[in-house]
Write an enzyme that holds these catalytic residues in place. Structure first.
Site, PDB file in Angstrom:
ATOM      1  CD  GLU A   1       0.400   7.249   2.917  1.00  0.00           C
ATOM      2  OE1 GLU A   1      -0.012   8.120   2.132  1.00  0.00           O
ATOM      3  OE2 GLU A   1       1.342   6.480   2.666  1.00  0.00           O
ATOM      4  CG  ASP A   2      -2.983   7.126   0.116  1.00  0.00           C
ATOM      5  OD1 ASP A   2      -2.031   6.696   0.822  1.00  0.00           O
ATOM      6  OD2 ASP A   2      -2.984   7.045  -1.117  1.00  0.00           O
TER       7      ASP A   2
ATOM      8  CG  ASP B   1      -0.982  -2.263   1.206  1.00  0.00           C
ATOM      9  OD1 ASP B   1      -1.830  -3.023   1.665  1.00  0.00           O
ATOM     10  OD2 ASP B   1      -0.432  -2.452   0.107  1.00  0.00           O
TER      11      ASP B   1
ATOM     12  NE  ARG C   1      -3.794  10.254  -8.244  1.00  0.00           N
ATOM     13  CZ  ARG C   1      -2.993   9.478  -7.522  1.00  0.00           C
ATOM     14  NH1 ARG C   1      -3.265   9.224  -6.263  1.00  0.00           N
ATOM     15  NH2 ARG C   1      -1.897   8.973  -8.048  1.00  0.00           N
TER      16      ARG C   1
HETATM   17  P1  IMP Z   1       2.801   0.472   1.614  1.00  0.00           P
HETATM   18  O1  IMP Z   1       4.175   1.016   1.488  1.00  0.00           O
HETATM   19  O2  IMP Z   1       2.695  -0.936   1.145  1.00  0.00           O
HETATM   20  O3  IMP Z   1       2.217   0.636   3.018  1.00  0.00           O
HETATM   21  O4  IMP Z   1       1.889   1.233   0.595  1.00  0.00           O
HETATM   22  C1  IMP Z   1       1.440   2.459   0.844  1.00  0.00           C
HETATM   23  C2  IMP Z   1       1.022   3.149  -0.426  1.00  0.00           C
HETATM   24  O5  IMP Z   1       0.540   2.263  -1.442  1.00  0.00           O
HETATM   25  C3  IMP Z   1      -0.142   4.007  -0.075  1.00  0.00           C
HETATM   26  O6  IMP Z   1       0.310   5.264   0.312  1.00  0.00           O
HETATM   27  C4  IMP Z   1      -0.937   4.053  -1.346  1.00  0.00           C
HETATM   28  O7  IMP Z   1      -0.519   5.145  -2.122  1.00  0.00           O
HETATM   29  C5  IMP Z   1      -0.627   2.769  -2.052  1.00  0.00           C
HETATM   30  N1  IMP Z   1      -1.724   1.800  -1.876  1.00  0.00           N
HETATM   31  C6  IMP Z   1      -1.775   0.741  -1.044  1.00  0.00           C
HETATM   32  N2  IMP Z   1      -2.919   0.072  -1.143  1.00  0.00           N
HETATM   33  C7  IMP Z   1      -3.654   0.737  -2.064  1.00  0.00           C
HETATM   34  C8  IMP Z   1      -4.983   0.549  -2.588  1.00  0.00           C
HETATM   35  O8  IMP Z   1      -5.745  -0.374  -2.226  1.00  0.00           O
HETATM   36  N3  IMP Z   1      -5.370   1.467  -3.514  1.00  0.00           N
HETATM   37  C9  IMP Z   1      -4.584   2.493  -3.928  1.00  0.00           C
HETATM   38  N4  IMP Z   1      -3.354   2.702  -3.461  1.00  0.00           N
HETATM   39  C10 IMP Z   1      -2.892   1.833  -2.539  1.00  0.00           C
HETATM   40 MG    MG Z   2       0.133   7.065  -0.518  1.00  0.00          MG
END
Ligand code: IMP
Ligand code: MG
Length: 177
Positions: free
Chosen positions: A99-100, A103, A165
């Site tokens: 995963e990137d 968050d 990207r």
């Molecule tokens: P979560 O479900 O809130 O954990 O979000 C995860 C997804 O949100 C990640 O896989 C990213 O694709 C996107 N994301 C969260 N923070 C960032 C950021 O700072 N930049 C770009 N994408 C983000």
């Molecule tokens: Mg992602």
């Protein structure tokens, strides 16, 4: 470039850290196979680089799925959607989710719950970035590239409204642009 972006983590630092992660993963999976599952689209640069730092003696296969949680904004909608599914069954396989960024954790939680219904042998999570201060849901993170503060980052696979990207470094968007 339309927005002002400053470098948070340089290309050299990223590559050096990925080399270490590749070594660690290679030790942990010695004698096993890895079935790497990339979460598109954000994973694609990280995954391509990371997998090439895994020792060639380990057999690595990969597959991808697309999950959306953000839409085109910089704030999570909190609604996680599976847009495209895996193409290869994962039962009895050692899965490494790539995963990137983790968050709030909602995307990873949704994905792990989904994968665990498909009888994998093991599941580990490898994320390029972790923003622990934003976590709303507990999720395991077995391998973390870098912990970062609560800032919206772009580059190295990550986007803002689908662009940036391709940046080889991790950047931060400056406010008010
Ligand atoms: P979560 O479900 O809130 O954990 O979000 C995860 C997804 O949100 C990640 O896989 C990213 O694709 C996107 N994301 C969260 N923070 C960032 C950021 O700072 N930049 C770009 N994408 C983000
Ligand atoms: Mg992602």
């Amino acid at each position: 470039m339309k927005d002002k972006i400053s470098v948070l983590i340089s290309e050299d630092k990223i590559q050096a850290r990925l080399k270490e992660m590749g070594k660690q993963i290679s030790e942990d999976y010695k004698g096993k196979r890895i079935h790497a599952l990339g979460i598109l689209k954000g994973c694609y640069v990280f995954m391509a680089d990371l997998l090439r730092y895994i020792d060639p003696s380990i057999e690595v296969s990969c597959d991808f799925l697309t999950i959306s949680s953000y839409g085109d904004q910089t704030k999570s909608s909190g609604v996680v959607k599976l847009l495209t599914d895996l193409t290869i069954p994962i039962d009895h396989k050692d899965i490494l989710v790539v995963e990137d960024i983790v968050d709030t954790g909602k995307t990873m939680k949704y994905l792990l719950d989904n994968l665990n219904t498909r009888s994998p042998k093991s599941v580990k999570v490898c994320t390029f970035l972790d923003k622990p201060s934003r976590r709303e849901v507990e999720v395991p993170t077995d391998y973390i590239g870098f912990e970062i503060p609560n800032q919206f980052v772009v580059g190295y696979g990550m986007d803002a409204a689908q662009i940036y990207r391709n940046l080889p470094y991790l950047g931060v968007m400056e406010e008010g642009e």
